[in-house]
Write a protein that holds these residues in place. Structure first.
Motif, PDB file in Angstrom:
ATOM      1  N   VAL A  15      54.480  35.589  37.447  1.00  0.00           N
ATOM      2  CA  VAL A  15      54.973  36.726  36.679  1.00  0.00           C
ATOM      3  C   VAL A  15      53.999  37.888  36.878  1.00  0.00           C
ATOM      4  O   VAL A  15      52.786  37.715  36.777  1.00  0.00           O
ATOM      5  CB  VAL A  15      55.079  36.375  35.176  1.00  0.00           C
ATOM      6  CG1 VAL A  15      55.504  37.578  34.366  1.00  0.00           C
ATOM      7  CG2 VAL A  15      56.037  35.209  34.976  1.00  0.00           C
ATOM      8  N   ALA A  16      54.555  39.055  37.170  1.00  0.00           N
ATOM      9  CA  ALA A  16      53.734  40.258  37.382  1.00  0.00           C
ATOM     10  C   ALA A  16      53.823  41.158  36.159  1.00  0.00           C
ATOM     11  O   ALA A  16      54.891  41.313  35.566  1.00  0.00           O
ATOM     12  CB  ALA A  16      54.219  41.007  38.612  1.00  0.00           C
ATOM     13  N   ARG A  48      38.286  42.365  45.109  1.00  0.00           N
ATOM     14  CA  ARG A  48      39.400  43.183  44.616  1.00  0.00           C
ATOM     15  C   ARG A  48      40.379  42.369  43.772  1.00  0.00           C
ATOM     16  O   ARG A  48      41.154  42.935  43.003  1.00  0.00           O
ATOM     17  CB  ARG A  48      40.152  43.828  45.777  1.00  0.00           C
ATOM     18  CG  ARG A  48      39.320  44.847  46.543  1.00  0.00           C
ATOM     19  CD  ARG A  48      40.039  45.304  47.767  1.00  0.00           C
ATOM     20  NE  ARG A  48      40.206  44.141  48.655  1.00  0.00           N
ATOM     21  CZ  ARG A  48      40.859  44.148  49.797  1.00  0.00           C
ATOM     22  NH1 ARG A  48      41.451  45.248  50.204  1.00  0.00           N
ATOM     23  NH2 ARG A  48      40.935  43.067  50.541  1.00  0.00           N
ATOM     24  N   ILE A  49      40.368  41.050  43.930  1.00  0.00           N
ATOM     25  CA  ILE A  49      41.280  40.196  43.166  1.00  0.00           C
ATOM     26  C   ILE A  49      40.449  39.146  42.441  1.00  0.00           C
ATOM     27  O   ILE A  49      39.851  38.276  43.054  1.00  0.00           O
ATOM     28  CB  ILE A  49      42.323  39.500  44.070  1.00  0.00           C
ATOM     29  CG1 ILE A  49      43.144  40.517  44.850  1.00  0.00           C
ATOM     30  CG2 ILE A  49      43.238  38.609  43.218  1.00  0.00           C
ATOM     31  CD1 ILE A  49      44.119  39.901  45.851  1.00  0.00           C
ATOM     32  N   MET A  50      40.414  39.247  41.115  1.00  0.00           N
ATOM     33  CA  MET A  50      39.709  38.262  40.307  1.00  0.00           C
ATOM     34  C   MET A  50      40.693  37.168  39.900  1.00  0.00           C
ATOM     35  O   MET A  50      41.870  37.439  39.653  1.00  0.00           O
ATOM     36  CB  MET A  50      39.094  38.912  39.074  1.00  0.00           C
ATOM     37  CG  MET A  50      38.023  39.953  39.398  1.00  0.00           C
ATOM     38  SD  MET A  50      36.678  39.310  40.418  1.00  0.00           S
ATOM     39  CE  MET A  50      35.935  38.151  39.289  1.00  0.00           C
ATOM     40  N   TYR A  72      45.469  36.257  37.903  1.00  0.00           N
ATOM     41  CA  TYR A  72      44.837  37.116  38.899  1.00  0.00           C
ATOM     42  C   TYR A  72      44.884  38.556  38.379  1.00  0.00           C
ATOM     43  O   TYR A  72      45.863  38.953  37.740  1.00  0.00           O
ATOM     44  CB  TYR A  72      45.596  37.066  40.228  1.00  0.00           C
ATOM     45  CG  TYR A  72      45.834  35.684  40.761  1.00  0.00           C
ATOM     46  CD1 TYR A  72      44.959  35.105  41.672  1.00  0.00           C
ATOM     47  CD2 TYR A  72      46.952  34.945  40.366  1.00  0.00           C
ATOM     48  CE1 TYR A  72      45.186  33.833  42.180  1.00  0.00           C
ATOM     49  CE2 TYR A  72      47.185  33.678  40.867  1.00  0.00           C
ATOM     50  CZ  TYR A  72      46.307  33.128  41.774  1.00  0.00           C
ATOM     51  OH  TYR A  72      46.538  31.864  42.274  1.00  0.00           O
ATOM     52  N   LEU A  73      43.860  39.330  38.657  1.00  0.00           N
ATOM     53  CA  LEU A  73      43.824  40.735  38.241  1.00  0.00           C
ATOM     54  C   LEU A  73      43.274  41.563  39.398  1.00  0.00           C
ATOM     55  O   LEU A  73      42.231  41.224  39.964  1.00  0.00           O
ATOM     56  CB  LEU A  73      42.933  40.905  37.010  1.00  0.00           C
ATOM     57  CG  LEU A  73      42.971  42.267  36.324  1.00  0.00           C
ATOM     58  CD1 LEU A  73      44.293  42.453  35.570  1.00  0.00           C
ATOM     59  CD2 LEU A  73      41.799  42.419  35.363  1.00  0.00           C
ATOM     60  N   ALA A  84      45.858  47.939  36.308  1.00  0.00           N
ATOM     61  CA  ALA A  84      45.643  46.757  37.135  1.00  0.00           C
ATOM     62  C   ALA A  84      46.925  45.940  37.152  1.00  0.00           C
ATOM     63  O   ALA A  84      47.681  45.915  36.172  1.00  0.00           O
ATOM     64  CB  ALA A  84      44.503  45.915  36.592  1.00  0.00           C
ATOM     65  N   LEU A  85      47.166  45.292  38.279  1.00  0.00           N
ATOM     66  CA  LEU A  85      48.266  44.355  38.400  1.00  0.00           C
ATOM     67  C   LEU A  85      47.751  42.988  37.984  1.00  0.00           C
ATOM     68  O   LEU A  85      46.737  42.516  38.507  1.00  0.00           O
ATOM     69  CB  LEU A  85      48.767  44.304  39.845  1.00  0.00           C
ATOM     70  CG  LEU A  85      49.847  43.263  40.146  1.00  0.00           C
ATOM     71  CD1 LEU A  85      51.143  43.598  39.399  1.00  0.00           C
ATOM     72  CD2 LEU A  85      50.086  43.181  41.646  1.00  0.00           C
ATOM     73  N   GLN A  86      48.426  42.384  37.027  1.00  0.00           N
ATOM     74  CA  GLN A  86      48.084  41.022  36.628  1.00  0.00           C
ATOM     75  C   GLN A  86      49.206  40.113  37.094  1.00  0.00           C
ATOM     76  O   GLN A  86      50.379  40.365  36.813  1.00  0.00           O
ATOM     77  CB  GLN A  86      47.917  40.903  35.116  1.00  0.00           C
ATOM     78  CG  GLN A  86      47.583  39.481  34.683  1.00  0.00           C
ATOM     79  CD  GLN A  86      47.275  39.387  33.211  1.00  0.00           C
ATOM     80  OE1 GLN A  86      46.392  40.074  32.718  1.00  0.00           O
ATOM     81  NE2 GLN A  86      48.001  38.540  32.511  1.00  0.00           N
ATOM     82  N   LEU A  87      48.844  39.092  37.832  1.00  0.00           N
ATOM     83  CA  LEU A  87      49.792  38.076  38.268  1.00  0.00           C
ATOM     84  C   LEU A  87      49.425  36.786  37.552  1.00  0.00           C
ATOM     85  O   LEU A  87      48.261  36.362  37.575  1.00  0.00           O
ATOM     86  CB  LEU A  87      49.737  37.895  39.783  1.00  0.00           C
ATOM     87  CG  LEU A  87      50.092  39.150  40.581  1.00  0.00           C
ATOM     88  CD1 LEU A  87      49.740  38.971  42.048  1.00  0.00           C
ATOM     89  CD2 LEU A  87      51.560  39.480  40.417  1.00  0.00           C
ATOM     90  N   THR A  88      50.403  36.180  36.902  1.00  0.00           N
ATOM     91  CA  THR A  88      50.179  34.950  36.152  1.00  0.00           C
ATOM     92  C   THR A  88      51.061  33.873  36.756  1.00  0.00           C
ATOM     93  O   THR A  88      52.287  33.952  36.685  1.00  0.00           O
ATOM     94  CB  THR A  88      50.504  35.152  34.661  1.00  0.00           C
ATOM     95  OG1 THR A  88      49.758  36.278  34.177  1.00  0.00           O
ATOM     96  CG2 THR A  88      50.158  33.929  33.851  1.00  0.00           C
ATOM     97  N   ALA A  89      50.432  32.890  37.378  1.00  0.00           N
ATOM     98  CA  ALA A  89      51.143  31.801  38.045  1.00  0.00           C
ATOM     99  C   ALA A  89      51.008  30.539  37.197  1.00  0.00           C
ATOM    100  O   ALA A  89      49.899  30.184  36.792  1.00  0.00           O
ATOM    101  CB  ALA A  89      50.560  31.577  39.432  1.00  0.00           C
TER     102      ALA A  89
END
Length: 125
Positions: A15-16, A48-50, A72-73, A84-89
């Motif tokens: 999910v973004a 760049r991606i935490m 991920y952030l 920031a783009l947060q991706l939650t897998a």
């Protein structure tokens, strides 16, 4: 969709969402908080991606399951680190399946590979 013998089904989702700096917390402070609270690390060494991982136990129709989540952030280019783009897998696994079980490790590796392929495309004017 027709199922074939070589088809792989991954029971998960990514999910973004966009996180924005506020007066109380900047995007950089969000990243620092992720590092302090969850031991976030750069994805494949790319600062760049935490990335960090959590899990929680849930009850699903009377059965206990583990929700395994990787977050991920990454800053949005051109936002001056204000967004920031947060991706939650996430995926589920039974409570008796350990986090280091090979299929769980492979699902997280797949999520990492997908997120590491993120590329920003400059919008056409």
């Amino acid at each position: 969709m027709e199922r074939t013998d070589d088809m792989v089904m991954v029971p998960g989702s990514i999910v973004a969402s966009i996180r924005r700096s506020t007066a109380e917390m900047t995007v950089d402070q969000m990243a620092v908080g992720m590092i302090r609270k969850f031991n976030a690390q750069p994805l494949f060494g790319d600062p760049r991606i935490m990335r960090f991982r959590t899990e929680r136990e849930e009850d699903m129709q009377g059965e206990k399951i583990i929700i395994d989540t990787v977050t991920y952030l990454t800053p949005v280019p051109g936002s001056k680190r204000q967004k920031a783009l947060q991706l939650t897998a996430s995926f589920m696994r039974p409570v008796d399946v350990p986090a280091d079980d090979e299929p769980a490790v492979r699902i997280r590796a797949l999520f990492d590979a997908i997120v590491s392929s993120l590329r920003w495309i400059e919008p056409k004017s």
